[in-house]
Design an enzyme around this catalytic site. Structure first.
Site, PDB file in Angstrom:
ATOM      1  N   GLU A  73       5.356   0.688  21.249  1.00  0.00           N
ATOM      2  CA  GLU A  73       6.059   1.540  22.204  1.00  0.00           C
ATOM      3  C   GLU A  73       6.820   2.646  21.468  1.00  0.00           C
ATOM      4  O   GLU A  73       7.176   2.503  20.295  1.00  0.00           O
ATOM      5  CB  GLU A  73       7.047   0.713  23.035  1.00  0.00           C
ATOM      6  CG  GLU A  73       6.404  -0.238  24.026  1.00  0.00           C
ATOM      7  CD  GLU A  73       5.914   0.460  25.297  1.00  0.00           C
ATOM      8  OE1 GLU A  73       6.052   1.703  25.399  1.00  0.00           O
ATOM      9  OE2 GLU A  73       5.389  -0.255  26.179  1.00  0.00           O
ATOM     10  N   HIS A 117      -0.328  -0.581  25.295  1.00  0.00           N
ATOM     11  CA  HIS A 117      -1.013  -0.575  26.588  1.00  0.00           C
ATOM     12  C   HIS A 117      -1.908   0.648  26.755  1.00  0.00           C
ATOM     13  O   HIS A 117      -1.633   1.730  26.228  1.00  0.00           O
ATOM     14  CB  HIS A 117      -0.023  -0.715  27.748  1.00  0.00           C
ATOM     15  CG  HIS A 117       1.061   0.318  27.809  1.00  0.00           C
ATOM     16  ND1 HIS A 117       0.916   1.511  28.479  1.00  0.00           N
ATOM     17  CD2 HIS A 117       2.324   0.324  27.326  1.00  0.00           C
ATOM     18  CE1 HIS A 117       2.039   2.206  28.398  1.00  0.00           C
ATOM     19  NE2 HIS A 117       2.915   1.508  27.701  1.00  0.00           N
ATOM     20  N   ASP A 140      -2.787   1.954  29.827  1.00  0.00           N
ATOM     21  CA  ASP A 140      -2.501   2.724  31.037  1.00  0.00           C
ATOM     22  C   ASP A 140      -1.331   3.677  30.828  1.00  0.00           C
ATOM     23  O   ASP A 140      -0.565   3.557  29.857  1.00  0.00           O
ATOM     24  CB  ASP A 140      -2.220   1.789  32.218  1.00  0.00           C
ATOM     25  CG  ASP A 140      -0.989   0.908  31.997  1.00  0.00           C
ATOM     26  OD1 ASP A 140      -0.732   0.489  30.837  1.00  0.00           O
ATOM     27  OD2 ASP A 140      -0.272   0.625  32.978  1.00  0.00           O
ATOM     28  N   GLU A 149       0.508  -2.338  31.960  1.00  0.00           N
ATOM     29  CA  GLU A 149       1.904  -2.508  31.547  1.00  0.00           C
ATOM     30  C   GLU A 149       2.864  -1.704  32.411  1.00  0.00           C
ATOM     31  O   GLU A 149       3.988  -2.131  32.678  1.00  0.00           O
ATOM     32  CB  GLU A 149       2.064  -2.108  30.073  1.00  0.00           C
ATOM     33  CG  GLU A 149       3.414  -2.467  29.456  1.00  0.00           C
ATOM     34  CD  GLU A 149       4.480  -1.388  29.621  1.00  0.00           C
ATOM     35  OE1 GLU A 149       5.644  -1.648  29.284  1.00  0.00           O
ATOM     36  OE2 GLU A 149       4.145  -0.274  30.103  1.00  0.00           O
ATOM     37  N   GLU A 150       2.410  -0.547  32.883  1.00  0.00           N
ATOM     38  CA  GLU A 150       3.301   0.333  33.626  1.00  0.00           C
ATOM     39  C   GLU A 150       3.636  -0.193  35.027  1.00  0.00           C
ATOM     40  O   GLU A 150       4.552   0.320  35.668  1.00  0.00           O
ATOM     41  CB  GLU A 150       2.693   1.738  33.736  1.00  0.00           C
ATOM     42  CG  GLU A 150       2.567   2.485  32.418  1.00  0.00           C
ATOM     43  CD  GLU A 150       3.910   2.917  31.847  1.00  0.00           C
ATOM     44  OE1 GLU A 150       4.960   2.581  32.440  1.00  0.00           O
ATOM     45  OE2 GLU A 150       3.903   3.579  30.794  1.00  0.00           O
ATOM     46  N   ASP A 176       4.123   7.684  25.370  1.00  0.00           N
ATOM     47  CA  ASP A 176       4.172   6.366  26.021  1.00  0.00           C
ATOM     48  C   ASP A 176       2.801   5.995  26.571  1.00  0.00           C
ATOM     49  O   ASP A 176       2.530   6.218  27.739  1.00  0.00           O
ATOM     50  CB  ASP A 176       5.209   6.410  27.134  1.00  0.00           C
ATOM     51  CG  ASP A 176       5.398   5.067  27.823  1.00  0.00           C
ATOM     52  OD1 ASP A 176       5.018   4.035  27.240  1.00  0.00           O
ATOM     53  OD2 ASP A 176       5.921   5.057  28.942  1.00  0.00           O
TER      54      ASP A 176
END
Length: 384
Positions: A172, A80, A82, A146-147, A112
């Site tokens: 991840e 991701h 974001d 995603e967050e 992350d």
């Protein structure tokens, strides 16, 4: 094994990561479009075709493809774009400066998971520039959101992006381990309704706070009738937010409670609502005026690689061959875009990334350059 990281390419790979970390994609609001455009331009210089999918309001996905030769189902590499906000706590290093101290690069998203995404992008570009064609197509996906709500993953699915995908690797943070399962999530909102009255005459009202207390107390006496998962253990829940009442001298007519359930494979949101409905029904004789509503505000399914699938042994062999050290095989409690992308499909999936999952969402988030470069070699060799 191929070595995708020479002294010269290592410098370029580190520069790529630092550039990505300096582009602020804090979510909310996200603003992934600016990063997607930058990455598309970088990939174009490397001869890798890509497209930026504009999702509106500054949100975007990045999709790139490296063609294979066999016509086999494609391998999806995904991460991701974001990050979570840096928070109010002061950092020792500015969260968007990508400063390096020895082997560590500091910045929001370093672990992350811009580190994993950068490693995937660099590995795919290295394969392209060195004319190394994998047997299957490689689809590289950078997602928005995603967050918060996995909006980018959902848009990719809605656009038919998962058609032809045969397996997935999610970048991840895994600290170099191979992760084969993660828990799902159900965020449940419970609302109890009552009737106001003067605080000195509680018998004239119906206290929604008291009813909520009874529900929460009963919930903590419960457990799901399931066996522990080999990788994830037992499901969990946490009561993290309660709001109710209007004044100290007024009987509360409304109370809201938010509960975060983390589920293991085989469980669904129905298991959660069924448990709460049983609790409410059992409490009714003691609280005949109890009125409660249940609302699911977020649902992400558990994900697990099919047991014994060859992709697990291939990933372990690849990771061990590159790091030269023991590599763990485990599950994690957090959920990822894979919950949305797989949509319950029984596709083989692994989670591997250079970030340390213990660093996720922490102040002074960092990534090890050594592990980042190892991840580039992992993604390049695993794609082959």
């Amino acid at each position: 094994m191929l070595n995708a990281v020479s002294a010269e390419s290592a410098r370029e790979a580190v520069d790529l990561l630092k550039s990505i970390l300096r582009i602020n994609t804090t979510n909310p609001p996200g603003k992934e479009y600016q990063l997607a455009i930058w990455l598309a331009a970088w990939l174009e210089k490397k001869g890798v075709s890509s497209q930026v999918v504009d999702l509106g309001n500054g949100r975007a996905n990045l999709i790139a493809k490296l063609s294979g030769f066999s016509g086999q189902p494609a391998l999806l590499y995904t991460g991701h774009l974001d990050t979570v906000p840096p928070g109010d706590q002061a950092w020792d290093y500015p969260p968007f400066a990508a400063e390096q101290a020895g082997d560590l690069i500091y910045g929001r998203g370093a672990s992350d998971m811009k580190g994993g995404l950068a490693a995937m992008i660099f590995a795919v570009s290295w394969l392209k520039q060195n004319n190394i064609t994998p047997s299957q197509d490689i689809v590289l996906l950078g997602t928005a959101g995603e967050e918060v709500d996995c909006c980018g993953a959902q848009a990719f699915c809605d656009g038919g992006g998962m058609k032809g995908i045969g397996a997935a690797v999610v970048g991840e943070p895994s600290n170099g381990d191979v992760i084969v399962a993660h828990k799902g999530a159900v965020w449940l909102e419970i609302v109890t309704k009552g009737r106001t009255a003067h605080g000195s005459m509680p018998h004239l009202g119906i206290n929604a706070v008291v009813h909520m207390n009874a529900i929460v107390s009963s919930l903590y006496q419960r457990s799901f009738p399931v066996q522990p998962n080999d990788w994830l253990g037992l499901p969990t829940f946490s009561v993290n937010k309660i709001q109710g009442g209007v004044a100290t001298n007024v009987i509360s007519d409304n109370c809201t409670c938010s509960v975060d359930f983390r589920l293991i494979p085989g469980q669904t949101a129905n298991d959660v609502t069924a448990m709460l409905q049983d609790i409410i029904q059992e409490l009714t004789p003691a609280y005949p005026e109890l009125a409660a509503e249940l609302k699911i505000v977020n649902y992400r399914k558990p994900v697990a690689c099919p047991e014994g699938h060859p992709i697990i042994d291939k990933a372990l062999a690849c990771a061990r061959g590159i790091s030269g050290t023991p590599v763990g095989l485990r599950g994690v409690n957090f959920y990822t875009d894979a919950s949305t992308l797989l949509q319950g499909l029984n596709l083989p999936v692994i989670f591997y990334g250079p970030g340390d999952d213990a660093q996720a969402h922490q102040p002074n988030e960092y990534i090890s350059v050594t592990k980042y470069l190892e991840a580039i070699n992992f993604y390049a060799n695993f794609a082959r």
